[in-house]
Design an enzyme around this catalytic site. Structure first.
Site, PDB file in Angstrom:
ATOM      1  N   LYS A 175       0.860  -1.193   0.000  1.00 47.41           N
ATOM      2  CA  LYS A 175       0.000   0.000   0.000  1.00 47.41           C
ATOM      3  C   LYS A 175       0.896   1.243   0.000  1.00 47.41           C
ATOM      4  O   LYS A 175       1.350   1.706   1.042  1.00 47.41           O
ATOM      5  CB  LYS A 175      -0.910   0.029   1.235  1.00 47.41           C
ATOM      6  CG  LYS A 175      -2.021   1.058   1.086  1.00 47.41           C
ATOM      7  CD  LYS A 175      -2.407   1.760   2.368  1.00 47.41           C
ATOM      8  CE  LYS A 175      -1.517   2.879   2.775  1.00 47.41           C
ATOM      9  NZ  LYS A 175      -1.410   4.028   1.874  1.00 47.41           N
ATOM     10  N   GLU A 249      10.100   1.132  10.208  1.00 43.42           N
ATOM     11  CA  GLU A 249      11.136   2.125   9.885  1.00 43.42           C
ATOM     12  C   GLU A 249      10.476   3.488  10.060  1.00 43.42           C
ATOM     13  O   GLU A 249       9.663   3.892   9.231  1.00 43.42           O
ATOM     14  CB  GLU A 249      11.607   1.943   8.431  1.00 43.42           C
ATOM     15  CG  GLU A 249      12.305   0.639   8.163  1.00 43.42           C
ATOM     16  CD  GLU A 249      13.745   0.629   8.662  1.00 43.42           C
ATOM     17  OE1 GLU A 249      14.244   1.684   9.112  1.00 43.42           O
ATOM     18  OE2 GLU A 249      14.364  -0.435   8.595  1.00 43.42           O
ATOM     19  N   CYS A 283      14.356  10.541   6.133  1.00 44.01           N
ATOM     20  CA  CYS A 283      14.300  10.090   7.527  1.00 44.01           C
ATOM     21  C   CYS A 283      15.663  10.211   8.211  1.00 44.01           C
ATOM     22  O   CYS A 283      15.742  10.450   9.404  1.00 44.01           O
ATOM     23  CB  CYS A 283      13.799   8.656   7.591  1.00 44.01           C
ATOM     24  SG  CYS A 283      14.778   7.529   6.582  1.00 44.01           S
TER      25      CYS A 283
HETATM   26  P1  NAD Z   1       2.843   8.522   7.401  1.00 43.94           P
HETATM   27  O1  NAD Z   1       3.113   7.740   8.627  1.00 43.94           O
HETATM   28  O2  NAD Z   1       1.855   9.609   7.462  1.00 43.94           O
HETATM   29  O3  NAD Z   1       2.341   7.559   6.228  1.00 43.94           O
HETATM   30  C1  NAD Z   1       3.084   6.436   5.830  1.00 43.94           C
HETATM   31  C2  NAD Z   1       2.152   5.436   5.145  1.00 43.94           C
HETATM   32  O4  NAD Z   1       1.216   4.962   6.100  1.00 43.94           O
HETATM   33  C3  NAD Z   1       1.341   6.026   3.989  1.00 43.94           C
HETATM   34  O5  NAD Z   1       1.214   5.054   2.980  1.00 43.94           O
HETATM   35  C4  NAD Z   1      -0.007   6.290   4.657  1.00 43.94           C
HETATM   36  O6  NAD Z   1      -1.076   6.312   3.737  1.00 43.94           O
HETATM   37  C5  NAD Z   1      -0.092   5.100   5.581  1.00 43.94           C
HETATM   38  N1  NAD Z   1      -1.018   5.254   6.717  1.00 43.94           N
HETATM   39  C6  NAD Z   1      -1.274   6.373   7.443  1.00 43.94           C
HETATM   40  N2  NAD Z   1      -2.171   6.089   8.409  1.00 43.94           N
HETATM   41  C7  NAD Z   1      -2.475   4.771   8.298  1.00 43.94           C
HETATM   42  C8  NAD Z   1      -3.319   3.880   9.017  1.00 43.94           C
HETATM   43  N3  NAD Z   1      -4.055   4.293  10.044  1.00 43.94           N
HETATM   44  N4  NAD Z   1      -3.377   2.580   8.627  1.00 43.94           N
HETATM   45  C9  NAD Z   1      -2.634   2.139   7.578  1.00 43.94           C
HETATM   46  N5  NAD Z   1      -1.829   2.943   6.851  1.00 43.94           N
HETATM   47  C10 NAD Z   1      -1.736   4.236   7.214  1.00 43.94           C
HETATM   48  O7  NAD Z   1       4.268   9.039   6.886  1.00 43.94           O
HETATM   49  P2  NAD Z   1       4.605   9.936   5.619  1.00 43.94           P
HETATM   50  O8  NAD Z   1       4.232  11.352   5.896  1.00 43.94           O
HETATM   51  O9  NAD Z   1       4.064   9.292   4.385  1.00 43.94           O
HETATM   52  O10 NAD Z   1       6.206   9.788   5.557  1.00 43.94           O
HETATM   53  C11 NAD Z   1       7.064  10.543   6.316  1.00 43.94           C
HETATM   54  C12 NAD Z   1       7.540   9.760   7.533  1.00 43.94           C
HETATM   55  O11 NAD Z   1       8.175   8.553   7.117  1.00 43.94           O
HETATM   56  C13 NAD Z   1       8.598  10.499   8.328  1.00 43.94           C
HETATM   57  O12 NAD Z   1       8.310  10.380   9.687  1.00 43.94           O
HETATM   58  C14 NAD Z   1       9.896   9.767   7.978  1.00 43.94           C
HETATM   59  O13 NAD Z   1      10.909   9.865   8.935  1.00 43.94           O
HETATM   60  C15 NAD Z   1       9.415   8.384   7.819  1.00 43.94           C
HETATM   61  N6  NAD Z   1      10.382   7.606   7.028  1.00 43.94           N
HETATM   62  C16 NAD Z   1      11.181   6.701   7.684  1.00 43.94           C
HETATM   63  C17 NAD Z   1      12.132   5.982   6.971  1.00 43.94           C
HETATM   64  C18 NAD Z   1      13.007   4.974   7.659  1.00 43.94           C
HETATM   65  O14 NAD Z   1      13.587   4.138   6.972  1.00 43.94           O
HETATM   66  N7  NAD Z   1      13.134   4.990   8.970  1.00 43.94           N
HETATM   67  C19 NAD Z   1      12.268   6.181   5.598  1.00 43.94           C
HETATM   68  C20 NAD Z   1      11.439   7.111   4.972  1.00 43.94           C
HETATM   69  C21 NAD Z   1      10.487   7.812   5.701  1.00 43.94           C
END
Ligand code: NAD
Length: 482
Positions: A175, A249, A283
């Site tokens: 997803k 992650e 990240c």
């Molecule tokens: P987010 O947590 O808002 O969303 C991530 C994913 O989760 C999206 O596909 C979103 O649609 C989905 N999602 C959101 N709520 C959900 C729910 N209730 N149930 C199921 N799926 C759900 O994050 P974002 O804004 O897309 O990305 C930025 C974040 O990602 C930052 O915090 C960044 O640090 C982190 N990130 C971490 C890494 C790592 O490897 N540690 C790498 C890249 C990004």
């Protein structure tokens, strides 16, 4: 403009629902594409196909060499599409085209090849004996995987899950985020063309409702999530109900520790890409720079000059380093944090606003904040934009204390002339990854976080282990060749 369908079990298919999303180019705000967004019924269907394919066993039971061949062929097919995919990726995300060409598209190709090589060489059975009793320790695929990915790595984040999961023999439902749902589809197309059996892989861009359906689905054995810590906690709680496996992650607030005696010019030149690539939406962004009090003005001047020199503009232009942020919401969040910094008493040394000369788009100037303390919100919370904060320290213990004084523990860096001293400091930093003098992480080493930056690791052999279950089969001693 045709509306992109869902990738359902290896082929394009219409959603059972009516949800349609619009992908907006963050530079210029033109509509790049419209896409069908999965609803909970679509998600249920994809999980059903994944479960059926897993139980039927065609992929799971095929040899590791045959699985590796499919991954390798898919890598070649994606590689052939690199120029086109890089342009699409830049149009959906807004990062510079050269970065899409050098990292966002080639890295997934490398992930596929890496896991093909790894499983081909791996012995999935190991015989162990204590002298009296003997067991075969067997590694088996964990089952059906739900992979949920963020917008900042549109192709790489899904591939770093799909490559080891498929290499292990799992079936997967991905997803991706709704903001960047285009390039990821090439992964499905390439794997299908390379011979992945029907049902094994689905890719369903979807909002929260269908995301919830995936994480709560009783037929999903493992959730592999990259995204915010807040959503990661929710996923972990949901998974706990059925003891589903999780790899998380999550966010970061990484510290770059500048040691006395560091070559300040060289440090500034190497640190800037580690903080501002993908417009700071990274990240592992080195967003806190910890500086000896005695070197504050020297380091601040060098960083200010380097940040000032970053070219902001059209992400398709080769000289651009900073494009727009992915969305208006992200732009507002980042601008909000810069306002918070001012309110809390930090100084905006460079940048601090949205440039107006660039026309429509989600722009924010690269920004350097000075006079920041580690208690301020801009030092504690992940901004996820082109904002760097300078924080002073008294001595090395103080630097390590500040670096570790964070709920996060993803990445970090140490800057000083002596590599041995840098490594000694790196050992004291409680994060999953640390760079000494800007050295990049070696391919095949684990990627992931301590503390609230995550659980488990991706990349390397550790990334494969997250998709395997271990089983001990006890056999009469002497019945099996040791
Ligand atoms: P987010 O947590 O808002 O969303 C991530 C994913 O989760 C999206 O596909 C979103 O649609 C989905 N999602 C959101 N709520 C959900 C729910 N209730 N149930 C199921 N799926 C759900 O994050 P974002 O804004 O897309 O990305 C930025 C974040 O990602 C930052 O915090 C960044 O640090 C982190 N990130 C971490 C890494 C790592 O490897 N540690 C790498 C890249 C990004």
């Amino acid at each position: 403009m045709t509306t992109q369908q869902l990738w359902m079990g290896g082929r394009w298919e219409d959603s059972a629902g009516e949800n349609v999303g619009e992908v907006v180019n963050p530079a210029g705000l033109a509509t790049v594409a419209t896409v069908q967004l999965a609803n909970p019924a679509d998600m249920d269907r994809a999980v059903g196909l994944a479960r059926e394919s897993f139980e039927q066993g065609e992929w799971r039971e095929t040899s590791a060499a045959a699985r590796a061949a499919v991954l390798r062929d898919a890598a070649g097919l994606i590689e052939k599409r690199l120029p086109e995919l890089a342009r699409t990726l830049t149009s959906e995300l807004g990062c510079p085209l050269w970065f899409s060409e050098r990292a966002h598209v080639p890295n997934p190709v490398r992930h596929l090849r890496y896991y093909a090589d790894l499983v081909e060489q791996r012995d999935f059975d190991e015989v162990r004996t204590d002298g009296t009793n003997t067991s075969i320790v067997v590694e088996e695929p964990v089952g059906v995987v739900g992979a949920i990915t963020p917008w900042n790595g549109p192709l790489s984040s899904p591939t770093i899950k799909v490559a080891p999961a498929l290499a292990a023999g799992c079936s997967v439902v991905v997803k991706p985020a709704t903001q960047t749902p285009l390039t990821v589809m090439a992964l499905g197309e390439a794997l299908a063309e390379a011979g992945l059996p029907a049902g094994v892989l689905s890719i369903l861009p979807a909002g929260r409702d269908a995301g919830e359906a995936l994480i709560a689905h009783p037929e999903v054995d493992k959730l592999a999530f990259t995204g915010s810590t807040q959503v990661g906690k929710h996923i972990m709680r949901t998974a706990a109900d059925r003891v589903a496996r999780v790899t998380l992650e999550l966010g970061g607030k990484s510290a770059a520790i500048v040691l006395p005696g560091a070559d300040v010019e060289a440090m500034a030149a190497a640190l800037i890409p580690m903080a501002f690539s993908v417009n700071g939406q990274l990240c592992i962004s080195q967003s806190r720079v910890l500086v000896p009090r005695s070197m504050e003005s020297e380091v601040t001047d060098a960083l200010a000059a380097a940040v000032q020199a970053l070219v902001v503009g059209d992400p398709m232009a080769p000289e651009t380093f900073i494009g727009p942020l992915v969305s208006r919401a992200q732009q507002e969040t980042v601008k909000g944090y810069i306002d918070v910094a001012r309110t809390e008493g930090a100084t905006v040394a460079v940048g601090g606003s949205a440039p107006d000369e660039l026309g429509e788009g989600f722009w924010v100037q690269p920004t350097l904040l000075t006079g920041v303390t580690n208690a301020m919100r801009v030092a504690r919370e992940e901004i996820f934009g082109p904002v760097m904060s300078v924080i002073t320290y008294d001595d090395l213990d103080d630097a390590v204390r500040i670096a570790n004084d964070s709920p996060y523990g993803l990445s970090g860096s140490v800057w000083g002339g002596d590599v041995a001293e840098g490594v000694a400091v790196a050992r004291r930093v409680r994060t999953g990854m640390v760079s000494v003098n800007g050295a990049p992480q070696s391919w095949g080493t684990p990627f992931g976080g301590f503390k609230q930056s995550g659980v488990g690791r991706e990349m390397g052999p550790e990334g494969l282990l997250g998709y395997l279950e271990k089983k001990s089969i006890a056999v009469p001693t002497g019945s099996h060749p040791a």
